[in-house]
Design an enzyme around this catalytic site. Structure first.
Site, PDB file in Angstrom:
ATOM      1  N   HIS A  77       2.319  -1.287  -8.160  1.00 56.63           N
ATOM      2  CA  HIS A  77       1.171  -0.793  -8.927  1.00 56.63           C
ATOM      3  C   HIS A  77       1.024   0.734  -8.846  1.00 56.63           C
ATOM      4  CE1 HIS A  77      -1.103  -4.913  -9.128  1.00 56.63           C
ATOM      5  NE2 HIS A  77       0.007  -4.879  -9.829  1.00 56.63           N
ATOM      6  N   GLU A  79      -1.515   2.667  -8.148  1.00 59.55           N
ATOM      7  CA  GLU A  79      -2.225   3.191  -6.974  1.00 59.55           C
ATOM      8  C   GLU A  79      -1.285   3.256  -5.772  1.00 59.55           C
ATOM      9  OE1 GLU A  79      -2.952   0.614  -8.947  1.00 59.55           O
ATOM     10  OE2 GLU A  79      -5.052   0.017  -8.739  1.00 59.55           O
ATOM     11  N   CYS A 103      -6.513  -3.768  -7.771  1.00 59.60           N
ATOM     12  CA  CYS A 103      -6.390  -5.150  -7.292  1.00 59.60           C
ATOM     13  C   CYS A 103      -6.588  -5.159  -5.775  1.00 59.60           C
ATOM     14  CB  CYS A 103      -5.020  -5.721  -7.665  1.00 59.60           C
ATOM     15  SG  CYS A 103      -3.656  -5.093  -6.656  1.00 59.60           S
ATOM     16  N   CYS A 106      -3.790  -3.343  -3.665  1.00 57.47           N
ATOM     17  CA  CYS A 106      -3.917  -1.882  -3.672  1.00 57.47           C
ATOM     18  C   CYS A 106      -5.150  -1.445  -2.902  1.00 57.47           C
ATOM     19  CB  CYS A 106      -3.967  -1.356  -5.104  1.00 57.47           C
ATOM     20  SG  CYS A 106      -2.377  -1.487  -5.941  1.00 57.47           S
TER      21      CYS A 106
END
Ligand SMILES: [Zn+2]
Length: 159
Positions: A77, A79, A103, A106
């Protein structure tokens, strides 16, 4: 007299996140993240993509099917990439601008590296267990969650 129509810090950093998202190869979801120090210096940037060395053309981008036939087993992801791309810099007390609410996976990494505020654009998965878990952890850990209010300004970049 100085210019008065310059972009704000928030527009700048969310703009960098949205520009980074344009690098994503994901056909369905493009997310970008930009980590900024308290004194408004960019510390790192990331977008969602396959791990380094894993050829984008050989990896699945599907959302449905067996786990190993979907992107979910592999994609890193935005992040997390931004956190991992920071090099030696400490992220303690920094702010994370991200185009989509993080999410729960993260969220754990965001908390563990000391980021103190998350400024997000969209929260289209609000109400899902993943986002509920993120919010619970952010609240407990004292990470401020701030929804970015779009200014409506259109920024055109010709490259
Ligand atoms: Zn995530």
């Amino acid at each position: 007299m100085k210019r008065t129509d310059y972009i704000s810090w928030d527009e700048y950093f969310m703009g960098v996140s949205l520009l980074a998202a344009q690098r994503s190869k994901d056909p369905n979801t493009q997310v970008g993240a930009c980590i900024v120090s308290q004194d408004n210096k960019i510390l790192s940037v990331g977008y969602n993509g396959m791990p380094s060395g894993c050829d984008d053309d050989d990896m699945p981008w599907e959302r449905e099917g067996e786990m190993l036939d979907t992107k979910y087993a592999f994609v890193c992801h935005a992040e997390l990439n931004a956190i991992l791309n920071r090099g030696e810099t400490s992220l303690k007390g920094s702010k994370l601008y991200v185009s989509l609410f993080p999410c729960n996976e993260c969220a754990k990494a965001i908390i563990q590296c000391g980021i103190s505020e998350v400024i997000y654009c969209e929260n289209k998965y609000a109400g899902t267990d993943g986002v509920k878990a993120s919010m619970k952890m952010f609240e407990m850990a004292g990470v401020k969650m701030t929804q970015y209010i779009p200014s409506g300004r259109k920024i055109t970049i010709e490259v």
